[in-house]
Design an enzyme around this catalytic site. Structure first.
Site, PDB file in Angstrom:
ATOM      1  N   GLU A 287       0.803  -1.235   0.000  1.00 41.41           N
ATOM      2  CA  GLU A 287       0.000   0.000   0.000  1.00 41.41           C
ATOM      3  C   GLU A 287       0.831   1.279   0.000  1.00 41.41           C
ATOM      4  O   GLU A 287       0.506   2.216   0.725  1.00 41.41           O
ATOM      5  CB  GLU A 287      -0.928  -0.034   1.217  1.00 41.41           C
ATOM      6  N   HIS A 315      -5.992   0.511   2.897  1.00 41.38           N
ATOM      7  CA  HIS A 315      -4.847   0.942   3.719  1.00 41.38           C
ATOM      8  C   HIS A 315      -4.628   2.460   3.680  1.00 41.38           C
ATOM      9  O   HIS A 315      -3.924   2.995   4.540  1.00 41.38           O
ATOM     10  CB  HIS A 315      -3.563   0.261   3.250  1.00 41.38           C
ATOM     11  N   TYR A 399      -4.676 -10.519  10.125  1.00 43.13           N
ATOM     12  CA  TYR A 399      -5.641 -10.257   9.055  1.00 43.13           C
ATOM     13  C   TYR A 399      -7.020 -10.809   9.406  1.00 43.13           C
ATOM     14  O   TYR A 399      -8.011 -10.088   9.435  1.00 43.13           O
ATOM     15  CB  TYR A 399      -5.190 -10.925   7.748  1.00 43.13           C
TER      16      TYR A 399
HETATM   17  N1  BES Z   1       0.984  -4.469   3.771  1.00 41.48           N
HETATM   18  C1  BES Z   1       0.710  -5.751   3.255  1.00 41.48           C
HETATM   19  C2  BES Z   1       1.926  -6.459   2.755  1.00 41.48           C
HETATM   20  C3  BES Z   1       2.995  -6.681   3.785  1.00 41.48           C
HETATM   21  C4  BES Z   1       2.674  -7.171   5.032  1.00 41.48           C
HETATM   22  C5  BES Z   1       4.305  -6.416   3.493  1.00 41.48           C
HETATM   23  C6  BES Z   1       3.674  -7.358   5.973  1.00 41.48           C
HETATM   24  C7  BES Z   1       5.300  -6.598   4.424  1.00 41.48           C
HETATM   25  C8  BES Z   1       4.985  -7.070   5.671  1.00 41.48           C
HETATM   26  C9  BES Z   1      -0.332  -5.708   2.143  1.00 41.48           C
HETATM   27  O1  BES Z   1      -1.323  -4.757   2.326  1.00 41.48           O
HETATM   28  C10 BES Z   1      -1.039  -7.032   2.118  1.00 41.48           C
HETATM   29  O2  BES Z   1      -1.657  -7.363   3.086  1.00 41.48           O
HETATM   30  N2  BES Z   1      -0.934  -7.760   1.027  1.00 41.48           N
HETATM   31  C11 BES Z   1      -1.572  -9.036   0.840  1.00 41.48           C
HETATM   32  C12 BES Z   1      -2.806  -8.866   0.020  1.00 41.48           C
HETATM   33  C13 BES Z   1      -4.076  -9.076   0.604  1.00 41.48           C
HETATM   34  C14 BES Z   1      -5.241  -8.925  -0.312  1.00 41.48           C
HETATM   35  C15 BES Z   1      -4.328  -9.747   1.857  1.00 41.48           C
HETATM   36  C16 BES Z   1      -0.650  -9.939   0.054  1.00 41.48           C
HETATM   37  O3  BES Z   1       0.451  -9.507  -0.293  1.00 41.48           O
HETATM   38  O4  BES Z   1      -0.984 -11.058  -0.208  1.00 41.48           O
HETATM   39 ZN    ZN Z   2      -2.614  -5.303   3.938  1.00 37.53          ZN
END
Ligand code: BES
Ligand code: ZN
Length: 619
Positions: A287, A315, A399
């Site tokens: 994000e 986000h 999550y």
């Molecule tokens: N901010 C996260 C990605 C992240 C989390 C990077 C922890 C580094 C450390 C991003 O918003 C995320 O949650 N991405 C998910 C997608 C989602 C739809 C649940 C992913 O990458 O799968």
């Molecule tokens: Zn996320």
């Protein structure tokens, strides 16, 4: 009499001065204890960054200077975080000063200590990144979509920004920034800032980020990319061969932003663009403010995986506007974002779609709980990651347990009250940070006490597992899938009619719920009927590969496809799911043979995770 008076006089002085110093302490101690940063922001803090760097694809280095405006609260030293950087010279205002680097910590790197005076206004660090720098992934043309130009992207979350910029790398810090970035003439640079829409002729790009953001959100991508607007304030950056496809796939971006604003208030970042990165990008999405970074694996051709865009957009409120104070409070970022994501999906596509997504998350959560059955501590929302890598806390608990908590809360107080509460929460804490404890106080005052509702908040947040009063999520569509699956298992016959208008989510649910006793003959029947081995949908392919490995299905040259998938895609969630399947079915040698070929293509965060799964030791 006199004596007593004197005594009470002294007591009085002590009382007033004691309470005075207490008051001062709470006033100046704006920042909480932070286990993942060496910085001491209560003593001296950075407020604005001026970055002047050159991106050198030849030496695979970023080099230049980082200049900071600082606020000095009477300290003689300001401390920055660094890791795997070479620091050449440091200045306090215009004067070169003698800096020192603290001892190296495997996770945190080294503290960069810079002497300052009470009047010091700026500090400047001359530095370059090194081969070990973990945030950066330098890609050869072969690793891109167009195969003609090299590519570079950064990944800052959680504590990797310090590996490409010396900085106070705690999510509690907020900086505005300007950047001047020099790249090869044929490439374009974009950042989590106000961005160019065209290439410059001299390869110099000047960025401005007016909104103050946490260091983990500073991001840069450099490649042969182009821009195509979706609406006035939304659009796509991608390599030429992907641009049209991405533009169609994400054509609902403006509708998503409007829906989000209708729910929880104005979008404060002006622009919402997405850059589609090469497939080695380690996340589905990241994000980065004003410019979400995304994996190309969400381009399915039918918009079925675009909840990822809703997630990263969400986000912009939960995370970027109201930011988790420490990584122990990570659920405040991700739990709220999943809740908000599903509300956006519901607004655009209806309850059915949102509930299928919620149920997929519910199953992820169940599997995560099972995996943590020997370490129940890790299933609490509020974590204690001191001495650990923050990545350890970045799993389905934050999550999906976070989501379930908020959904249960919504159902308890009613949607209208909950929406008003959330809208006020984001507005009243915009551009600041939040701890779990402060959130609980805010929740009690502004929602629970206000409406005289009792709720087991503490149990949800501070206890392991899932409380009994959890929201019950149901989906008629998923019930249909379960029925089709059990009939198939019973009759050994595929009913193609039953599946003809299944969505991606229904296919995923079907595959993930194969019973343990499913036979390879049955898997063959399914594959012959639906050709899942050659699915163009990355999500369906991923869950199918997982089951094929687990239940030893080897038909349809699936091994070649799995190997191609694992060497091409570096999305951590996908590849770690598949490598875990090998590991759990005693096929580590087979996995290792593929991993040796795939690993050079992975970003450090994916490689580190898979190294741990397979027990791989880099030579
Ligand atoms: N901010 C996260 C990605 C992240 C989390 C990077 C922890 C580094 C450390 C991003 O918003 C995320 O949650 N991405 C998910 C997608 C989602 C739809 C649940 C992913 O990458 O799968
Ligand atoms: Zn996320």
């Amino acid at each position: 009499m006199k004596k007593i008076n004197l005594l009470s006089f002294l007591v009085l002085i002590c009382l007033t001065s004691c309470s005075d110093s207490k008051k001062e302490e709470t006033m100046t101690k704006k920042y909480v204890e932070e286990p993942h940063s060496f910085a001491k922001p209560n003593e001296a803090v950075v407020t604005h960054l001026n970055l002047d760097i050159t991106v050198d694809f030849g030496t695979k280095q970023i080099k230049g200077t980082a200049t900071y405006d600082i606020n000095n609260n009477d300290a003689s030293v300001i401390v920055l975080d660094t890791k795997f950087l070479e620091i050449h010279k440091v200045f306090a205002d215009e004067k070169e000063v003698k800096f020192s680097l603290g001892s190296f910590n495997e996770q945190l790197g080294s503290a960069l200590k810079i002497p300052i005076g009470v009047d010091t206004k700026t500090i400047t660090v001359h530095y370059n990144t090194t081969e070990k720098t973990e945030a950066l992934q330098w890609l050869t043309p072969q690793q891109t979509a167009d195969k003609t130009h090299p590519f570079l992207f950064t990944q800052g979350q959680a504590i990797l920004t310090r590996t490409w910029i010396p900085i106070q790398d705690s999510p509690q810090i907020r900086v505005t920034y300007n950047a001047s970035v020099k790249v090869p003439n044929s490439l374009m640079a974009v950042m989590s800032a106000q961005n160019p829409k065209k290439k410059t002729t001299d390869g110099i790009y000047n960025f401005k980020m007016r909104q103050a953001i946490s260091p983990y959100l500073i991001a840069l991508s450099v490649g042969n990319i182009e821009y195509k607007a979706v609406s006035e304030r939304t659009g796509i950056y991608a390599e030429k061969s992907l641009l049209e496809k991405a533009h169609q796939e994400f054509s609902d971006m403006e509708k998503m932003v409007s829906a989000a604003e209708n729910l929880y208030g104005t979008y404060d970042w002006e622009q919402f663009d997405v850059i589609v990165l090469p497939p080695s990008f380690p996340f589905g999405g990241m994000e980065n403010p004003r410019l979400t970074f995304a994996t190309p694996t969400v381009i399915a051709g039918d918009k079925s995986l675009t909840s990822l865009i809703a997630h990263e957009l969400a986000h912009s409120w939960s995370g970027n506007l109201v930011t988790n104070a420490t990584w122990d409070d990570f659920w405040l970022n991700e739990g709220f974002t999943v809740y908000f994501e599903l509300r956006i999906m519901e607004a655009l596509y209806g309850k059915d779609r949102a509930n299928m997504l919620a149920l997929i998350g519910r199953q992820d959560l169940e599997e995560e709980l099972e995996g943590f059955k020997d370490s129940p501590e890790d299933t609490k929302l509020k974590l204690n990651l001191k001495g650990r890598n923050p990545d350890d806390g970045m799993n389905s608990i934050a999550y999906d347990k976070g989501y379930l908590f908020l959904r249960t809360l919504e159902e308890t107080v009613g949607r209208e009250r909950f929406d008003t509460f959330l809208k006020n929460y984001f507005r009243s804490h915009a551009f600041s940070t939040m701890t779990t404890e402060r959130f609980i106080t805010y929740l009690n005052t502004n929602l629970l006490d206000k409406h005289q509702v009792t709720f087991n908040t503490e149990e949800w947040i501070y206890k392991a597992g899932i409380p009994k009063n959890q929201s019950k999520i149901t989906s008629d569509r998923f019930r249909g899938v379960e029925k089709t699956l059990s009939e198939f298992i019973r009759k050994n016959k595929v009913d193609v009619d039953m599946t003809k208008d299944w969505t991606t989510q229904e296919w995923v649910h079907f595959v993930r719920n194969f019973p343990k006793e499913i036979t390879t003959d049955q898997l063959t029947l399914i594959d012959n009927a639906f050709d899942l081995t050659n699915s163009n949908n990355s999500y369906i392919a991923m869950v199918w590969f997982e089951k094929a490995i687990t239940y030893d299905y080897r038909g349809n040259n699936i091994d070649d496809n799995i190997e191609a998938f694992l060497t091409n895609v570096g999305r951590r969630w996908y590849v770690s799911t598949i490598f875990k399947a090998y590991k759990n079915s005693d096929k580590v040698a087979e996995a290792m043979a593929i991993y040796k070929k795939a690993r050079p293509n992975y970003h450090s965060v994916t490689a580190n995770t898979v190294d741990d799964i397979l027990g791989y030791k880099a030579e």
